[in-house]
Enzyme design. Structure first.
Site, PDB file in Angstrom:
ATOM      1  N   GLU A 186       1.268   3.696   2.131  1.00 26.32           N
ATOM      2  CA  GLU A 186       2.021   3.978   3.349  1.00 26.32           C
ATOM      3  C   GLU A 186       3.287   3.125   3.431  1.00 26.32           C
ATOM      4  OE1 GLU A 186      -2.424   4.044   4.565  1.00 26.32           O
ATOM      5  OE2 GLU A 186      -1.178   3.218   2.970  1.00 26.32           O
TER       6      GLU A 186
ATOM      7  N   ARG B 233      -6.191  -0.311 -27.451  1.00 29.33           N
ATOM      8  CA  ARG B 233      -5.016  -0.489 -28.316  1.00 29.33           C
ATOM      9  C   ARG B 233      -4.291   0.820 -28.627  1.00 29.33           C
ATOM     10  NH1 ARG B 233      -9.739  -1.178 -30.508  1.00 29.33           N
ATOM     11  NH2 ARG B 233     -10.418  -0.014 -32.348  1.00 29.33           N
TER      12      ARG B 233
ATOM     13  N   HIS C 115       0.829  -1.198   0.000  1.00 28.44           N
ATOM     14  CA  HIS C 115       0.000   0.000   0.000  1.00 28.44           C
ATOM     15  C   HIS C 115       0.868   1.256   0.000  1.00 28.44           C
ATOM     16  CE1 HIS C 115      -3.884  -2.100   1.646  1.00 28.44           C
ATOM     17  NE2 HIS C 115      -3.396  -2.665   0.565  1.00 28.44           N
TER      18      HIS C 115
END
Length: 354
Positions: free
Chosen positions: A53, A220, A51
């Site tokens: 943090e 694309r 994450h």
């Protein structure tokens, strides 16, 4: 308070790097500040990976400064074990004395528990900095958890005289043998649409769009993930050799009958077409944990969601060409709140606040 806004704004900037890659997780950015200098920063890049943090803490060279620092995070730190350990535990373990949070996490697994855990550990917690901006950052995540449905974006292109598709005779005149779209907008607008496709988790079209245009519904023309393809095919009329059955991307088909077609990476969902179609579709999308969808057509599909008032944004291109006759564009009784020029095209964006 202005100093807090400065660093939460940086958290938001960092978080945006994860747009389109973090599903089903939210977009989160984090910075660590000591003596009014950023000593670490990070963002959440992909579900299952560290994450924001964690990435911010790991980027700090002198870890001894953490005991005197402030960590800023755009969304409340998690307090539960998922694919990764709780970020609250990391903050507590590193004895970071101050935490500044943009907004509370709406996920019931967190929803204030992270803040409570930090306060109980003796950490000074400040909440609600640039809260509206942090909510906007995660509008998909908040809609999914609070309204139990995906964030819904309507998108179409219409001509100067208000048509979304030409008469069949014009289509045949432009396309010799291969089925493909008759373009209303320029290449820059079309590239922008492909960028949008990388940002949303899914893309939805109706039967006639697939039969007329045989679209790939991928990204694309822009680097990023292809969206999950969602197709409405009430009577299973779409031929098996269409691009949507190429197995390259997860595809969900909504029909009223079970089908004998067996394709890898393709799921058939049976719904009742005599009942509210839009509501049934979003219930299926919620079941599949899909947090956002861009609806690209055709007119009937778009109008169905408009009439049921099941939409959050409308992104409407107006191309610099007329058709004179054809299929009229959907009727949307909302004034655009933003307008942009893209070459000779105009882009109008409306928000639904109902």
């Amino acid at each position: 308070m202005k100093i807090h806004e400065k660093y939460i704004k940086r958290c938001i900037e960092l978080a945006k790097n994860g747009l389109g890659t973090t599903y089903p997780n939210p977009l989160v950015g984090s910075v660590i500040v000591y003596d009014d200098k950023i000593i670490g920063e990070g963002w959440h890049k992909k579900a299952g990976e560290p994450h924001a943090e964690v990435n911010a803490v790991n980027s700090v060279k002198d870890k001894s400064l953490l005991k005197k620092a402030t960590i800023y995070v755009s969304l409340e730190p998690c307090s539960h074990f998922g694919k990764t350990p709780p970020c609250c535990d990391l903050i507590i373990k590193n004895k970071i004395p101050n935490v500044v949070i943009g907004t509370i996490d709406p996920n019931v697994k967190v929803a204030g528990n992270g803040i409570k855990k930090l306060i109980e550990a003796g950490i000074q917690v400040t909440v609600g900095i640039l809260e509206a901006e942090c909510h906007e950052l995660n509008k998909r995540f908040f809609t999914f958890h609070e309204k139990k449905r995906p964030y819904i974006i309507l998108k179409w292109a219409e001509t100067l005289d208000g048509f979304i598709a030409p008469e069949e005779i014009l289509r045949k005149a432009q396309n010799d043998t291969e089925k493909k779209p008759v373009w209303i907008t320029n290449v820059y607008s079309r590239q922008l649409v492909h960028k949008w496709r990388t940002e949303e988790q899914a893309i939805l079209v109706g039967t006639q769009t697939v039969i007329d245009d045989n679209p790939k519904l991928n990204a694309r023309d822009w680097y990023g993930n292809n969206p999950i393809r969602l197709i409405i095919d009430q009577n299973n009329r779409i031929p098996e050799d269409c691009h949507i059955f190429d197995n390259e991307t997860k595809t969900i088909v909504f029909s009223k009958l079970k089908t004998t077609i067996k394709k890898e990476n393709t799921i058939f969902e049976v719904i009742d077409f005599n009942q509210n179609i839009a509501v049934q579709i979003i219930e299926v999308l919620y079941k599949h944990q899909i947090q956002s969808v861009i609806i690209e057509g055709g007119k009937q599909t778009l109008q169905t969601f408009i009439d049921e008032n099941l939409w959050d944004e409308a992104r409407i291109f107006v191309g610099n060409i007329p058709f004179t006759t054809g299929t009229k564009a959907p009727i949307l009784d909302k004034k655009p709140f933003e307008k942009y020029s893209i070459g000779n095209d105009e882009l109008k964006i409306s928000r639904n606040h109902d």
